[in-house]
Design a protein around this motif. Structure first.
Motif, mmCIF file in Angstrom:
data_model
loop_
_atom_site.group_PDB
_atom_site.id
_atom_site.type_symbol
_atom_site.label_atom_id
_atom_site.label_comp_id
_atom_site.label_asym_id
_atom_site.label_seq_id
_atom_site.Cartn_x
_atom_site.Cartn_y
_atom_site.Cartn_z
ATOM 1 N N MET A 197 5.611 11.577 9.513
ATOM 2 C CA MET A 197 4.838 10.913 8.467
ATOM 3 C C MET A 197 4.517 9.471 8.842
ATOM 4 S SD MET A 197 7.059 12.546 5.319
ATOM 5 C CE MET A 197 5.935 12.292 3.947
ATOM 6 N N ILE A 198 5.495 8.757 9.413
ATOM 7 C CA ILE A 198 5.275 7.375 9.830
ATOM 8 C C ILE A 198 4.141 7.299 10.850
ATOM 9 C CG2 ILE A 198 6.291 5.555 11.261
ATOM 10 C CD1 ILE A 198 7.140 5.296 8.414
ATOM 11 N N GLN A 233 12.109 15.246 1.561
ATOM 12 C CA GLN A 233 12.918 14.253 0.865
ATOM 13 C C GLN A 233 12.159 12.951 0.647
ATOM 14 O OE1 GLN A 233 16.726 13.679 2.744
ATOM 15 N NE2 GLN A 233 17.442 12.232 1.194
ATOM 16 N N VAL A 234 10.983 12.795 1.280
ATOM 17 C CA VAL A 234 10.214 11.558 1.179
ATOM 18 C C VAL A 234 9.327 11.600 -0.059
ATOM 19 C CG1 VAL A 234 8.515 10.077 2.299
ATOM 20 C CG2 VAL A 234 10.254 11.251 3.677
ATOM 21 N N VAL A 235 9.507 10.628 -0.947
ATOM 22 C CA VAL A 235 8.679 10.513 -2.148
ATOM 23 C C VAL A 235 7.366 9.812 -1.812
ATOM 24 C CG1 VAL A 235 8.521 9.523 -4.465
ATOM 25 C CG2 VAL A 235 10.686 10.475 -3.648
ATOM 26 N N GLU A 276 0.869 -1.173 0.000
ATOM 27 C CA GLU A 276 0.000 0.000 0.000
ATOM 28 C C GLU A 276 0.907 1.224 0.000
ATOM 29 O OE1 GLU A 276 -2.450 -0.236 3.457
ATOM 30 O OE2 GLU A 276 -2.654 -2.413 3.287
ATOM 31 N N SER A 277 0.698 2.151 -0.913
ATOM 32 C CA SER A 277 1.575 3.305 -1.056
ATOM 33 C C SER A 277 0.856 4.600 -0.698
ATOM 34 C CB SER A 277 2.107 3.396 -2.495
ATOM 35 O OG SER A 277 2.907 2.282 -2.807
ATOM 36 N N TYR A 278 1.577 5.464 0.015
ATOM 37 C CA TYR A 278 1.083 6.783 0.384
ATOM 38 C C TYR A 278 2.141 7.804 -0.023
ATOM 39 C CZ TYR A 278 -2.203 4.101 3.203
ATOM 40 O OH TYR A 278 -3.181 3.215 3.613
ATOM 41 N N ASP A 279 1.791 8.622 -1.025
ATOM 42 C CA ASP A 279 2.776 9.579 -1.506
ATOM 43 C C ASP A 279 2.816 10.809 -0.611
ATOM 44 O OD1 ASP A 279 0.526 11.047 -2.169
ATOM 45 O OD2 ASP A 279 0.668 10.654 -4.324
ATOM 46 N N ALA A 305 7.043 -0.677 7.165
ATOM 47 C CA ALA A 305 6.885 0.517 6.333
ATOM 48 C C ALA A 305 8.220 0.811 5.675
ATOM 49 C CB ALA A 305 6.436 1.702 7.184
ATOM 50 N N ASN A 306 8.201 1.047 4.385
ATOM 51 C CA ASN A 306 9.416 1.347 3.627
ATOM 52 C C ASN A 306 9.347 2.785 3.128
ATOM 53 O OD1 ASN A 306 11.878 0.994 2.218
ATOM 54 N ND2 ASN A 306 10.737 0.578 0.340
ATOM 55 N N ILE A 307 10.259 3.627 3.604
ATOM 56 C CA ILE A 307 10.309 5.033 3.203
ATOM 57 C C ILE A 307 11.167 5.153 1.948
ATOM 58 C CG2 ILE A 307 10.956 7.354 3.903
ATOM 59 C CD1 ILE A 307 10.644 6.474 6.794
#
Length: 340
Positions: free
Chosen positions: A46-47, A97-99, A28-31, A120-122
């Motif tokens: 953000m986390i 810096q987080v995409v 699941e991705s959250y931009d 979770a993978n940043i």
């Protein structure tokens, strides 16, 4: 003391039909736009806003590296830091810096998840060379708290250098009272209470990463100095007491890791890490007629010095296979000298 960890061969099996396996492997991705309404300052902010994800910061107090990690990866790899924990590593990453952040279930990323069900993978953007600065501040009862950061990025051949200088100042100002009474409820004494804390800390971090020897390497260094002050004060019409506790703390860490991809989705990783924490603590008992005329009656000093060195080698299989073995060896050396 020296501790030898045999990580062993851990086999992760995923059962079920092919369609179900494909579904659980899809992250699941959250931009970055998802987090914009919350005005995050760093990756930790953000986390903590991820829906359906319980953040685990790990435990930096345990010996060694294997059991100290949490459930967050950065660009698919576990941050090679221990002093300050995962919290400090994520605070050092600016939100700009987080995409995106991917939530990956059922250990779909394999080698770096150590069998955790949800991670979770940043995913970070490689910042262009330059200098950026940020600062926040808030006033509390005449005191100024906040943080400021200066980030420098530069390309050195095949390597990327990042320098982060950060100053954090937190604390609180609290007021109240303390009543002493008999069991029957008769008040014997009334004291005004004040509780103050001040936690300023300066941190310097350097990170260098790039291709080396057919793999990818990362070198990280950190040095931090903090002055931690906590004070209780009681005052009435005839007497005042204050109990300040002050700690001067130095922390430092140096780490390096090297990862090389092997055939059949295997990754071989070497890691070396060393850190120290020095604390010079002093606790006082002060008394007098007023807070302005106090004298010290007791003084307790409690210095401590902690050292740790870790060497680790692992071989792990990634990919989406039903079996993903991971094995390795870890050496950990720790000392603690504490007295009062």
């Amino acid at each position: 003391h020296m501790l030898l960890h045999i990580l062993g061969a851990l086999l992760y099996a995923h059962m079920g039909c092919a369609s179900a396996h494909a579904e659980t492997s899809q992250p699941e991705s959250y931009d970055a736009a998802f987090f914009a309404p919350f005005s995050p300052q760093n990756a930790l902010d953000m986390i903590q806003r991820l829906p359906g994800f319980t953040y685990d910061a790990g435990d930096e107090s345990v010996r060694g590296f294997a059991e100290a990690g949490g459930n967050v990866l950065v660009d698919g790899a576990r941050p090679v830091v221990k002093s300050g924990g995962l919290d400090a590593a994520l605070v050092a990453i600016p939100a700009r810096q987080v995409v995106r952040i991917d939530i990956i279930r059922k250990g779909a990323t394999g080698a770096e998840t150590s069998g955790q069900n949800i991670v979770a993978n940043i995913v970070l953007a490689r910042e262009a060379p330059g200098v950026t600065a940020s600062a926040t501040a808030t006033g509390v009862d005449g005191s100024l708290f906040g943080d400021a950061a200066l980030n420098l990025t530069r390309t050195l051949g095949r390597f990327h250098l990042t320098s982060t200088t950060r100053f954090d100042s937190s604390g609180q100002r609290s007021y109240g009272f303390r009543d002493q009474a008999t069991p029957a409820g008769l008040r014997l004494q009334h004291d005004d209470l004040r509780y103050d804390t001040d936690y300023p800390e300066w941190t310097q971090r350097l990170s260098l990463d790039g291709a080396l020897g057919g793999g990818r390497t990362s070198v990280n260094a950190m040095l931090a100095r903090a002055r931690l002050v906590e004070t209780f004060a009681f005052e009435n019409s005839g007497q005042a007491d204050r109990f300040p506790d002050r700690k001067e703390r130095w922390r430092g860490e140096l780490s390096a890791d090297w990862t090389r991809a092997l055939p059949h989705d295997y990754d071989f990783k070497l890691l070396a890490l060393t850190n120290f924490t020095d604390i010079d603590g002093v606790s006082l008992s002060q008394t007098g007629g007023t807070l302005a005329t106090l004298r010290t009656t007791d003084r307790l000093a409690y210095p401590s010095h902690a050292r740790e060195a870790i060497a680790r080698a692992t071989l792990a299989k990634g990919g989406d296979g039903a079996w993903r073995p991971e094995g390795g060896v870890e050496l950990s050396w720790n000392t603690l000298d504490s007295r009062s």
